[in-house]
Design a protein around this motif. Sequence first.
Motif, mmCIF file in Angstrom:
data_model
loop_
_atom_site.group_PDB
_atom_site.id
_atom_site.type_symbol
_atom_site.label_atom_id
_atom_site.label_comp_id
_atom_site.label_asym_id
_atom_site.label_seq_id
_atom_site.Cartn_x
_atom_site.Cartn_y
_atom_site.Cartn_z
ATOM 1 N N GLY A 114 0.949 -1.170 -0.147
ATOM 2 C CA GLY A 114 -0.055 -0.176 0.042
ATOM 3 C C GLY A 114 0.620 1.220 0.170
ATOM 4 O O GLY A 114 0.253 2.274 -0.414
ATOM 5 N N VAL A 115 1.997 1.092 0.530
ATOM 6 C CA VAL A 115 2.837 2.357 0.516
ATOM 7 C C VAL A 115 3.439 2.804 -0.792
ATOM 8 O O VAL A 115 3.071 3.712 -1.440
ATOM 9 C CB VAL A 115 4.136 2.103 1.322
ATOM 10 C CG1 VAL A 115 5.013 3.485 1.414
ATOM 11 C CG2 VAL A 115 3.610 1.723 2.730
ATOM 12 N N SER A 116 4.132 1.972 -1.612
ATOM 13 C CA SER A 116 4.457 2.120 -2.866
ATOM 14 C C SER A 116 3.382 2.282 -3.815
ATOM 15 O O SER A 116 3.285 3.236 -4.860
ATOM 16 C CB SER A 116 5.132 0.854 -3.477
ATOM 17 O OG SER A 116 4.670 -0.406 -3.527
ATOM 18 N N LEU A 117 2.221 1.703 -3.912
ATOM 19 C CA LEU A 117 1.431 1.759 -4.694
ATOM 20 C C LEU A 117 0.352 3.290 -4.304
ATOM 21 O O LEU A 117 -0.116 3.858 -5.169
ATOM 22 C CB LEU A 117 0.074 0.579 -4.579
ATOM 23 C CG LEU A 117 0.457 -0.712 -4.992
ATOM 24 C CD1 LEU A 117 -0.487 -1.898 -4.872
ATOM 25 C CD2 LEU A 117 1.045 -0.521 -6.775
ATOM 26 N N GLY A 118 0.534 3.402 -2.993
ATOM 27 C CA GLY A 118 -0.226 4.809 -2.542
ATOM 28 C C GLY A 118 0.465 5.940 -3.370
ATOM 29 O O GLY A 118 -0.077 6.962 -3.769
ATOM 30 N N TRP A 129 -0.871 8.773 -5.608
ATOM 31 C CA TRP A 129 -0.648 10.299 -5.515
ATOM 32 C C TRP A 129 -0.184 10.761 -6.836
ATOM 33 O O TRP A 129 -0.426 12.226 -7.151
ATOM 34 C CB TRP A 129 0.226 10.561 -4.250
ATOM 35 C CG TRP A 129 -0.532 10.395 -3.173
ATOM 36 C CD1 TRP A 129 -0.473 9.310 -2.071
ATOM 37 C CD2 TRP A 129 -1.461 11.395 -2.491
ATOM 38 N NE1 TRP A 129 -1.240 9.681 -1.031
ATOM 39 C CE2 TRP A 129 -1.969 11.105 -1.055
ATOM 40 C CE3 TRP A 129 -1.945 12.597 -2.878
ATOM 41 C CZ2 TRP A 129 -2.827 11.563 -0.586
ATOM 42 C CZ3 TRP A 129 -2.841 13.181 -2.088
ATOM 43 C CH2 TRP A 129 -3.477 12.604 -0.849
ATOM 44 N N GLY A 130 0.865 10.105 -7.369
ATOM 45 C CA GLY A 130 1.431 10.600 -8.752
ATOM 46 C C GLY A 130 0.282 10.829 -9.812
ATOM 47 O O GLY A 130 0.321 11.529 -10.596
ATOM 48 N N VAL A 131 -0.481 9.640 -9.840
ATOM 49 C CA VAL A 131 -1.446 9.572 -10.769
ATOM 50 C C VAL A 131 -2.439 10.846 -10.646
ATOM 51 O O VAL A 131 -2.909 11.708 -11.569
ATOM 52 C CB VAL A 131 -2.185 8.392 -10.863
ATOM 53 C CG1 VAL A 131 -3.478 8.403 -11.805
ATOM 54 C CG2 VAL A 131 -1.332 7.606 -11.405
ATOM 55 N N PHE A 136 5.913 9.909 -7.812
ATOM 56 C CA PHE A 136 6.137 8.631 -8.399
ATOM 57 C C PHE A 136 7.637 8.475 -7.914
ATOM 58 O O PHE A 136 7.888 7.205 -7.850
ATOM 59 C CB PHE A 136 5.877 8.648 -9.884
ATOM 60 C CG PHE A 136 6.391 7.481 -10.405
ATOM 61 C CD1 PHE A 136 5.627 6.455 -10.237
ATOM 62 C CD2 PHE A 136 7.538 7.347 -11.257
ATOM 63 C CE1 PHE A 136 5.817 4.972 -10.679
ATOM 64 C CE2 PHE A 136 7.773 6.008 -11.892
ATOM 65 C CZ PHE A 136 6.853 5.008 -11.798
ATOM 66 N N SER A 137 8.420 9.456 -7.761
ATOM 67 C CA SER A 137 9.852 9.205 -7.454
ATOM 68 C C SER A 137 9.981 8.536 -6.174
ATOM 69 O O SER A 137 10.874 7.659 -5.852
ATOM 70 C CB SER A 137 10.628 10.481 -7.452
ATOM 71 O OG SER A 137 10.800 11.032 -8.695
ATOM 72 N N LEU A 138 8.920 9.018 -5.097
ATOM 73 C CA LEU A 138 8.985 8.475 -3.838
ATOM 74 C C LEU A 138 8.560 6.916 -3.943
ATOM 75 O O LEU A 138 9.170 6.021 -3.245
ATOM 76 C CB LEU A 138 7.995 8.989 -2.961
ATOM 77 C CG LEU A 138 8.635 10.446 -2.584
ATOM 78 C CD1 LEU A 138 7.377 11.317 -1.861
ATOM 79 C CD2 LEU A 138 9.604 10.372 -1.400
ATOM 80 N N ALA A 139 7.400 6.507 -4.970
ATOM 81 C CA ALA A 139 7.274 5.126 -5.020
ATOM 82 C C ALA A 139 8.481 4.283 -5.836
ATOM 83 O O ALA A 139 8.429 3.066 -5.066
ATOM 84 C CB ALA A 139 6.169 5.257 -6.094
ATOM 85 N N GLU A 171 8.239 -0.485 -9.004
ATOM 86 C CA GLU A 171 7.607 0.605 -9.640
ATOM 87 C C GLU A 171 7.907 0.805 -11.031
ATOM 88 O O GLU A 171 7.257 1.545 -11.781
ATOM 89 C CB GLU A 171 7.304 1.618 -8.491
ATOM 90 C CG GLU A 171 6.575 1.582 -7.471
ATOM 91 C CD GLU A 171 4.869 1.674 -8.073
ATOM 92 O OE1 GLU A 171 4.594 2.373 -8.949
ATOM 93 O OE2 GLU A 171 3.897 1.022 -7.334
ATOM 94 N N LEU A 172 8.999 0.246 -11.356
ATOM 95 C CA LEU A 172 9.543 0.423 -12.708
ATOM 96 C C LEU A 172 8.383 0.140 -13.830
ATOM 97 O O LEU A 172 8.492 0.370 -14.774
ATOM 98 C CB LEU A 172 10.938 -0.038 -12.896
ATOM 99 C CG LEU A 172 12.137 0.262 -12.308
ATOM 100 C CD1 LEU A 172 13.340 -0.659 -12.258
ATOM 101 C CD2 LEU A 172 12.400 1.448 -13.185
ATOM 102 N N TYR A 173 7.390 -0.963 -13.293
ATOM 103 C CA TYR A 173 6.398 -1.195 -14.047
ATOM 104 C C TYR A 173 5.654 -0.171 -14.576
ATOM 105 O O TYR A 173 5.020 -0.047 -15.549
ATOM 106 C CB TYR A 173 5.525 -2.457 -13.432
ATOM 107 C CG TYR A 173 6.088 -3.636 -12.927
ATOM 108 C CD1 TYR A 173 7.114 -3.962 -12.916
ATOM 109 C CD2 TYR A 173 5.049 -4.686 -13.235
ATOM 110 C CE1 TYR A 173 7.642 -5.144 -12.597
ATOM 111 C CE2 TYR A 173 5.303 -6.067 -12.966
ATOM 112 C CZ TYR A 173 6.621 -6.233 -12.525
ATOM 113 O OH TYR A 173 7.269 -7.553 -12.441
ATOM 114 N N HIS A 174 5.588 0.831 -13.712
ATOM 115 C CA HIS A 174 4.582 2.260 -14.246
ATOM 116 C C HIS A 174 5.855 3.172 -14.735
ATOM 117 O O HIS A 174 5.007 4.211 -15.124
ATOM 118 C CB HIS A 174 4.024 2.669 -12.930
ATOM 119 C CG HIS A 174 3.035 1.578 -12.263
ATOM 120 N ND1 HIS A 174 2.622 1.785 -10.885
ATOM 121 C CD2 HIS A 174 2.142 0.533 -12.914
ATOM 122 C CE1 HIS A 174 1.823 0.592 -10.594
ATOM 123 N NE2 HIS A 174 1.536 0.179 -11.822
#
Length: 507
Positions: A168-172, A176-178, A193-196, A203-206
Amino acid sequence: MQTWSLVSISVLLAVVVRWSVSFNSYSGTGKPPMFGDYEAQRHWQEVTYNLPLRRWYLNTSDNDLNYWGLDYPPLTAYHSWLCGYVANLINPEWVELYVSRGYESPAHKLFMRTTVLVTDVLIYIPAVVLYCLYLTDGSAKRRVSVLLSILLYPGLILIDYGHFQYNGVSLGFALWGVLALGLGWNVLGSMAFSLALNYKQMELYHALPFFCYLLGKCIKAGRAGRGLNLLVKIAATVLATFALCWLPFLSDPSQVLQVIRRIFPVARGLFEDKVANTWCSLNSLIKIRSILSGNSQLYLSFAFTLLAALPSSIRLVLKPTFLDFKLALINSSLAFFLFSYQVHEKSILLAALPACLLLNDFPLLCIWFLQASTFSMLPLFLKDGLLVPYAVTSVGYPFLTIYLLSPLDDSSDEFRELKLGTYSKLFSFLPKMYLVRITRWKFFVSMLLMAVLSILSVVLAPPSHLPDLFPVLVSTTAFLHFFGVFLHFNVIQLMEPVSKKKQRKSN
C-alpha cells in the motif's frame, strides 16, 4: 454532505475488512528456519534499528544477507527503521539483534498488523478517496461505488493484511502521482512517483507511462518556452527527490553500487515459483532455464518486455491524454509482468492498481481482471493458511462490484464499444449483439473456471508424479486471462474508443 457520509462509511468498511483479514495467519507462521515475508519485514526492522546505516545492505557477521537481507531501495529501509524504533519502545525483544530472529507473539503480530493499517490510512486510502472524488466521472453515487470497489479489492488486502507486506505504500505513492498528474500538478506528480520508485523498485512497471506522459506534455507545450521550462522543473524535481532518498549513501560510491546490486538481484533467475507470466507458463512445455544461459534469459526478457511496452508508450508520447495515461499504465505493467525478469506472483498488484483506476471506464473487463489477479495468487494464499479470507473475498467481490457498477447491462459503454468500435470491425461477420453475448458468456465461464480450480486445489490431492498440477493449472489459467487483457487494452489504447471520440466531440 451526503457524499462525504458515504465516503466515510466506505472507508470505515474498508478498514474493517482489512482488520478482519489481519486476524488470520501470515507468511511463514511457525515455519523455521526462514519463516516468511512477515519475518523478513521484522528482520529489516531489527537490522536497520541496530546497525549503522552503512551496514544495512552489506553482508557482515551481524547482517547475514542470506537470511532475508534487505533488498529494497532506501525509502523501505527508512520505513523499517521507523517501525523498528517504535517496536523497541514497546518491547526491545521484538528487534533485539540476532536474538529476535523468528520472533512470534500475539502482541508483536498486533503491532505489525497495525503498522500496515497506519500506512494505508496515511498514504493509500486518502489517495483513492481523492482520485474517486476528483478524477472519476459520473454522479456522486457512481464515484462512491468506484471508491468502494477499489478499497475492497481482495488481492491487495490478502497480500498486505494476510500474507504480510507493505504494498500500500508504494502503490499509494504511485497513486498520488497519478492524482497529481490528473489535476495538472506535473511537478508534484513526478515527485510522488519518485518516492514510489524509491520505496519499491518494482514501480519500474509504471515508469514508462509516467515518463512518456510527462514527455508528451512537454512536447505538446512547445519545445522551447513553456515546454522546456516544464521539462527542466520535472527533471530537477526527480533528481532532487532521488538525491534526498539516497543522500546518506552518496558519500561512498561503493555503498551505492552495493544497494543497486541488492535491489536488482539478477542471479535469482528468470522467475520464481509458479507465477502466471509467459516464461513460467512456457516452461511447462519448454524448459527455458535449462536451454538458455542466465545472461541469455536476461536479454530475452528485456527485449520482449521492451517490445511489448513500446506501442502503448509511443502512443502516449504522441497523445498524452489522461485516459491514455491510465491505459498505458496497465499495458506497461502487464508487459513487465508477462515478459520481464525475476517476476513474483505478488507483482500482479502493480497491474491491478491501474485496473482499479479504470473501473469507471471499463468496469466489466477490470472486475474480470481483478478477480483473475486474486485467483492467480491462490497457491500462495493456501500456503499461508488464508483459504477462508480468500474464499469470502473472492466470492463477495464480484457480486458487490457487479451490483455497484452494473457492468453487464446492455447499455454500458463497454458493450457499446463492442457494437460500434474496433471489435465490431474486426468481427464484422458477426451480428453486433453476438459480440455482447459472447463477452458476457466468456465472463461467466471464466468465473466458473476459477471457482472450480479453487475448489479442486483445496479438496483434491494431486497425483504423486504431478505434485505441482494445481499451481500450474492456476498460473496457466491466470496467464491466459492476463495476456487477453493485455491485448484488449492495447487495442483500446491504439484504436481510440467510440465513447472517447464522442466525449472529445462534445468537449
